[in-house]
Design a protein around this motif. Structure first.
Motif, PDB file in Angstrom:
ATOM      1  N   ASN A 198     -14.045 -13.014 -15.838  1.00 51.98           N
ATOM      2  CA  ASN A 198     -14.719 -12.713 -14.580  1.00 51.98           C
ATOM      3  C   ASN A 198     -16.097 -12.078 -14.777  1.00 51.98           C
ATOM      4  O   ASN A 198     -16.706 -11.637 -13.802  1.00 51.98           O
ATOM      5  CB  ASN A 198     -13.865 -11.783 -13.706  1.00 51.98           C
ATOM      6  CG  ASN A 198     -12.760 -12.529 -13.015  1.00 51.98           C
ATOM      7  OD1 ASN A 198     -12.927 -13.655 -12.574  1.00 51.98           O
ATOM      8  ND2 ASN A 198     -11.601 -11.899 -12.915  1.00 51.98           N
ATOM      9  N   ALA A 199     -16.592 -11.992 -15.979  1.00 52.66           N
ATOM     10  CA  ALA A 199     -17.923 -11.419 -16.234  1.00 52.66           C
ATOM     11  C   ALA A 199     -18.826 -12.498 -16.821  1.00 52.66           C
ATOM     12  O   ALA A 199     -18.437 -13.230 -17.726  1.00 52.66           O
ATOM     13  CB  ALA A 199     -17.833 -10.244 -17.196  1.00 52.66           C
ATOM     14  N   THR A 247     -19.473 -11.136 -11.214  1.00 49.65           N
ATOM     15  CA  THR A 247     -18.042 -10.922 -11.338  1.00 49.65           C
ATOM     16  C   THR A 247     -17.365 -11.289 -10.029  1.00 49.65           C
ATOM     17  O   THR A 247     -17.921 -11.026  -8.955  1.00 49.65           O
ATOM     18  CB  THR A 247     -17.721  -9.468 -11.747  1.00 49.65           C
ATOM     19  OG1 THR A 247     -16.322  -9.355 -12.003  1.00 49.65           O
ATOM     20  CG2 THR A 247     -18.133  -8.460 -10.696  1.00 49.65           C
ATOM     21  N   TRP A 281      -9.106  -7.836 -17.475  1.00 48.81           N
ATOM     22  CA  TRP A 281     -10.162  -7.163 -18.234  1.00 48.81           C
ATOM     23  C   TRP A 281      -9.542  -6.233 -19.283  1.00 48.81           C
ATOM     24  O   TRP A 281      -9.923  -6.259 -20.460  1.00 48.81           O
ATOM     25  CB  TRP A 281     -11.062  -6.377 -17.289  1.00 48.81           C
ATOM     26  CG  TRP A 281     -12.415  -6.002 -17.830  1.00 48.81           C
ATOM     27  CD1 TRP A 281     -12.802  -5.915 -19.135  1.00 48.81           C
ATOM     28  CD2 TRP A 281     -13.573  -5.679 -17.073  1.00 48.81           C
ATOM     29  NE1 TRP A 281     -14.121  -5.540 -19.231  1.00 48.81           N
ATOM     30  CE2 TRP A 281     -14.610  -5.386 -17.973  1.00 48.81           C
ATOM     31  CE3 TRP A 281     -13.820  -5.584 -15.703  1.00 48.81           C
ATOM     32  CZ2 TRP A 281     -15.888  -5.003 -17.557  1.00 48.81           C
ATOM     33  CZ3 TRP A 281     -15.097  -5.215 -15.292  1.00 48.81           C
ATOM     34  CH2 TRP A 281     -16.122  -4.929 -16.203  1.00 48.81           C
TER      35      TRP A 281
END
Length: 171
Positions: free
Chosen positions: A49-50, A73, A156
């Motif tokens: 997601n980054a 993100t 994460w």
């Protein structure tokens, strides 16, 4: 155990959305985790997601107090500024937090994403990440099930731990 330092306006319970994820793992230390967390260009390597990380004002590659940076993100382009940066030091937790924002008016989203890393007895490390959010997009996220923030932040954490174990095994 220690807790996150929350600036006014971002305290859990008084914001539109709150996510909290934590892991305690053996065989790693704050020193193993910090370089992967404090260097945003490393995030996409272990967290899907980054993306699109960049710094302003010729700063970087590591985060530091008051440094401005950008990343994407959860589909949001996020302008960010570090609000707390306490690198690892014996006897105290490492801390990293940033204020992130996107949009205007009804699309405005303001977040405070904070991390706390602390070594625990028995060769364990505690990794706590929490995020508070304000704005209409945050209200919508808070009502979504399953909660995308909880699930995304767990990804994460899982990726961070896996990357730290891999880096440690190579050293």
């Amino acid at each position: 155990m220690n807790a996150i330092h929350w600036p006014e306006g971002f305290e859990p319970g008084f914001c539109d959305n709150f996510a909290s994820n934590e892991m305690i793992v053996a065989g790693l230390s704050v020193q193993d985790i910090w370089p992967l967390l404090s260097t945003p260009s490393k995030w996409p390597g272990y967290y899907s997601n980054a993306s699109d990380v960049r710094f302003y004002d010729n700063k970087g590659p590591e985060l530091a107090q008051d440094v401005r940076f950008f990343f994407k993100t959860f589909g949001f382009p996020v302008e960010s500024q570090v609000t707390e940066c306490v690198p690892p030091k014996a006897g105290q937790p490492a801390r990293l937090a940033w204020h992130g924002w996107d949009g205007e008016g009804d699309t405005r989203l303001d977040v405070l994403h904070a991390w706390l890393l602390e070594d625990l007895p028995g060769g364990r490390v505690r990794i706590l990440t929490q995020e508070t959010q304000n704005g209409k997009p945050a209200q919508a996220l808070a009502a979504t099930r399953p909660n995308p923030m909880i699930n995304g932040h767990q990804e994460w954490l899982d990726g961070l731990v896996e990357a730290a174990r891999k880096a440690k095994s190579l050293s």
